[in-house]
Design an enzyme around this catalytic site. Structure first.
Site, PDB file in Angstrom:
ATOM      1  N   LYS A  87      -2.454   0.332  -4.101  1.00 34.46           N
ATOM      2  CA  LYS A  87      -1.984  -0.863  -3.718  1.00 34.46           C
ATOM      3  C   LYS A  87      -3.174  -1.692  -3.233  1.00 34.46           C
ATOM      4  O   LYS A  87      -4.139  -1.587  -2.574  1.00 34.46           O
ATOM      5  CB  LYS A  87      -1.058  -0.496  -2.368  1.00 34.46           C
ATOM      6  CG  LYS A  87      -0.325  -1.658  -1.924  1.00 34.46           C
ATOM      7  CD  LYS A  87       0.477  -2.477  -2.966  1.00 34.46           C
ATOM      8  CE  LYS A  87       1.019  -3.909  -2.229  1.00 34.46           C
ATOM      9  NZ  LYS A  87       1.407  -4.572  -3.229  1.00 34.46           N
ATOM     10  N   GLY A  88      -2.878  -3.037  -3.352  1.00 33.78           N
ATOM     11  CA  GLY A  88      -3.598  -4.238  -2.847  1.00 33.78           C
ATOM     12  C   GLY A  88      -4.092  -3.999  -1.337  1.00 33.78           C
ATOM     13  O   GLY A  88      -2.902  -4.013  -0.724  1.00 33.78           O
ATOM     14  N   GLY A 115       4.266  -9.022  -1.194  1.00 34.63           N
ATOM     15  CA  GLY A 115       3.494  -9.923  -0.426  1.00 34.63           C
ATOM     16  C   GLY A 115       2.457  -8.997   0.235  1.00 34.63           C
ATOM     17  O   GLY A 115       2.003  -9.302   1.374  1.00 34.63           O
ATOM     18  N   LEU A 116       1.915  -8.035  -0.663  1.00 40.20           N
ATOM     19  CA  LEU A 116       0.714  -7.558  -0.195  1.00 40.20           C
ATOM     20  C   LEU A 116       0.971  -6.670   1.052  1.00 40.20           C
ATOM     21  O   LEU A 116      -0.146  -6.489   1.930  1.00 40.20           O
ATOM     22  CB  LEU A 116      -0.310  -8.217  -0.003  1.00 40.20           C
ATOM     23  CG  LEU A 116      -1.155  -8.629  -1.360  1.00 40.20           C
ATOM     24  CD1 LEU A 116      -2.155 -10.003  -1.001  1.00 40.20           C
ATOM     25  CD2 LEU A 116      -1.734  -7.813  -2.009  1.00 40.20           C
ATOM     26  N   CYS A 154      -2.540 -12.203  -7.397  1.00 41.16           N
ATOM     27  CA  CYS A 154      -1.272 -11.881  -6.696  1.00 41.16           C
ATOM     28  C   CYS A 154      -0.432 -13.283  -6.676  1.00 41.16           C
ATOM     29  O   CYS A 154      -0.793 -14.201  -6.183  1.00 41.16           O
ATOM     30  CB  CYS A 154      -1.258 -11.444  -5.302  1.00 41.16           C
ATOM     31  SG  CYS A 154       0.031 -11.344  -4.475  1.00 41.16           S
ATOM     32  N   ASN A 182       9.231  -8.692  -8.399  1.00 42.91           N
ATOM     33  CA  ASN A 182       8.476  -8.501  -6.996  1.00 42.91           C
ATOM     34  C   ASN A 182       8.254  -9.617  -6.445  1.00 42.91           C
ATOM     35  O   ASN A 182       7.332 -10.426  -6.790  1.00 42.91           O
ATOM     36  CB  ASN A 182       7.636  -7.156  -7.281  1.00 42.91           C
ATOM     37  CG  ASN A 182       6.251  -7.726  -7.347  1.00 42.91           C
ATOM     38  OD1 ASN A 182       5.744  -8.036  -6.237  1.00 42.91           O
ATOM     39  ND2 ASN A 182       5.558  -7.756  -8.499  1.00 42.91           N
ATOM     40  N   LYS A 224      -8.873  -8.838 -12.063  1.00 45.58           N
ATOM     41  CA  LYS A 224      -7.514  -8.603 -12.522  1.00 45.58           C
ATOM     42  C   LYS A 224      -7.086 -10.162 -12.902  1.00 45.58           C
ATOM     43  O   LYS A 224      -6.914 -10.824 -11.606  1.00 45.58           O
ATOM     44  CB  LYS A 224      -6.500  -7.709 -11.533  1.00 45.58           C
ATOM     45  CG  LYS A 224      -5.295  -7.647 -12.382  1.00 45.58           C
ATOM     46  CD  LYS A 224      -4.407  -6.568 -11.500  1.00 45.58           C
ATOM     47  CE  LYS A 224      -3.211  -6.470 -12.097  1.00 45.58           C
ATOM     48  NZ  LYS A 224      -2.409  -5.308 -11.287  1.00 45.58           N
ATOM     49  N   GLY A 237       1.107  -4.677 -18.753  1.00 49.62           N
ATOM     50  CA  GLY A 237       2.022  -5.538 -18.891  1.00 49.62           C
ATOM     51  C   GLY A 237       3.360  -4.842 -19.687  1.00 49.62           C
ATOM     52  O   GLY A 237       3.249  -4.910 -20.852  1.00 49.62           O
ATOM     53  N   ILE A 259      -2.370  -8.011 -18.075  1.00 51.74           N
ATOM     54  CA  ILE A 259      -1.907  -9.055 -17.107  1.00 51.74           C
ATOM     55  C   ILE A 259      -1.251  -8.532 -15.900  1.00 51.74           C
ATOM     56  O   ILE A 259      -0.714  -7.901 -15.877  1.00 51.74           O
ATOM     57  CB  ILE A 259      -0.940 -10.262 -17.731  1.00 51.74           C
ATOM     58  CG1 ILE A 259       0.290  -9.457 -18.268  1.00 51.74           C
ATOM     59  CG2 ILE A 259      -1.423 -10.618 -19.078  1.00 51.74           C
ATOM     60  CD1 ILE A 259       1.493 -10.430 -18.550  1.00 51.74           C
TER      61      ILE A 259
HETATM   62  C1  DHB Z   1       1.835  -8.279  -5.053  1.00 49.23           C
HETATM   63  C2  DHB Z   1       2.277  -8.497  -6.375  1.00 49.23           C
HETATM   64  C3  DHB Z   1       1.547  -8.595  -7.405  1.00 49.23           C
HETATM   65  O1  DHB Z   1       1.881  -8.991  -8.599  1.00 49.23           O
HETATM   66  C4  DHB Z   1      -0.125  -8.563  -7.007  1.00 49.23           C
HETATM   67  O2  DHB Z   1      -0.870  -8.756  -8.008  1.00 49.23           O
HETATM   68  C5  DHB Z   1      -0.497  -8.343  -5.918  1.00 49.23           C
HETATM   69  C6  DHB Z   1       0.316  -8.256  -4.745  1.00 49.23           C
HETATM   70  C7  DHB Z   1       2.618  -8.379  -3.951  1.00 49.23           C
HETATM   71  O3  DHB Z   1       3.794  -9.092  -3.789  1.00 49.23           O
HETATM   72  O4  DHB Z   1       2.332  -7.502  -2.958  1.00 49.23           O
END
Ligand code: DHB
Length: 313
Positions: A51-52, A78-79, A136, A75, A171, A249, A197
């Site tokens: 996860k980011g 919001g990270l 994001c 989605n 990315k 994608g 993407i």
């Molecule tokens: C989120 C959504 C995304 O597509 C991304 O690249 C990074 C974060 C997100 O909302 O957490």
């Protein structure tokens, strides 16, 4: 003869990023990997992207964050994440024992934050590479704002490159008029590979409230609906950069993955398909192997870019 599905995603990097096969799980759809260890043998995957991750933990956006739509999902997470400190302390030591490489997706509000994240993760056992999220769509600062423009995308890449010796994947967002320009710019700034993407800018309206569904109004669409868009962009980008391209994608089947590979992707990521079938990535890998065996293709390299004019990878 046994099939050789291995790929090198960072040929210009000293450490390199060798995957046993080209099927990775996409950031934000596979947690930190361990959550899925009951559902499938995660060690068989090509790589896992977590996860980011931001410098500080984040709670994410208010609910609702996920809406199903025809052929996909929108989605607005919001990270939400545990922050880099907890990741290094709690997750990386587990990853260090795994055979499957784990790549950490990083996101920041400023270029300095990206560089700081890269520096903190440099040399951490269990971290095999970085995926720089300049795409994001769900945060106010940073994110896709950086990724929409070649100059800012290059500036983030350069700062990350200078802060780490780890392989760096950048990315890309489809929400720009010039994805080829952005890809060229990040390649020139030292990216080892690009992935594309990220989700496509989208929205939904709650007609009973007469308001947008998501607090940020717009959000990100992924799933089968975006696959043909992603395909066109992967084909375009693979024609203008000489670093590996990772396609994602809407990949839900082995045939989808093979299309991306023939368009010029050296590897693929499986994202929202995992929501429907937690084993999706492994099913796709098995399907690729079946296709290669059926067609007598011993090496994956034999089909990368096969649909391009001169078979150009
Ligand atoms: C989120 C959504 C995304 O597509 C991304 O690249 C990074 C974060 C997100 O909302 O957490």
């Amino acid at each position: 003869m046994p099939l050789d599905l291995s790929v090198q995603l960072a040929p210009k990097n000293k450490k390199g990023l060798r995957l046993a096969n080209p099927v990775m799980t996409a950031s934000g759809t596979f947690g930190y990997g361990m959550e899925y260890s009951q559902a499938l043998d995660i060690q068989k995957l090509g790589a896992i992207i977590c996860k980011g991750t931001t410098l500080e933990p984040r709670e994410g956006n208010p609910q609702p964050r996920l809406v199903e739509t025809a052929g996909g999902v929108i989605n607005s997470i919001g990270l939400q994440n545990i922050g880099v400190k907890a990741l290094i302390k709690e997750k990386a030591p587990v990853w260090a024992k795994w055979r499957v490489p784990v790549i950490v997706n990083i996101a920041g509000d400023t270029i300095t934050e990206y560089a700081e994240l890269a520096k903190k993760l440099d040399g951490v056992k269990g971290v095999s590479g970085l995926e720089v999220n300049i795409s994001c769509p769900n945060v106010k600062a940073g994110g896709a704002l950086f990724g929409a423009n070649p100059d800012t995308a290059a500036a983030v890449t350069k700062a990350v490159r200078a802060a780490t010796s780890l392989p760096v994947i950048v990315k890309l967002t489809p929400n720009t008029g010039d994805i080829a320009g952005v890809a060229r710019a990040v390649a020139g700034a030292g990216a080892d590979a690009v992935s594309l993407i990220n989700s496509v800018k989208a929205m939904a309206i709650d007609i009973s409230r007469r308001r947008p569904v998501f607090s940020n109004v717009t959000a990100g669409l992924s799933g089968p609906a975006v696959k043909p868009i992603a395909m066109a962009l992967v084909y375009e980008v693979a024609g203008v950069v000489d670093i590996p391209v990772i396609g994602l994608g809407g990949i839900a089947t082995a045939a989808d993955a093979l299309e991306f590979i023939m368009a010029g992707a050296s590897a693929v990521q499986v994202g929202s398909a995992t929501y429907r079938n937690p084993r999706a990535a492994l099913d796709i890998l098995e399907g690729i192997e079946w296709f290669m065996a059926k067609d007598g293709i011993n090496k994956l390299a034999g089909i990368i870019g096969a649909a391009r004019p001169a078979g150009k990878a």
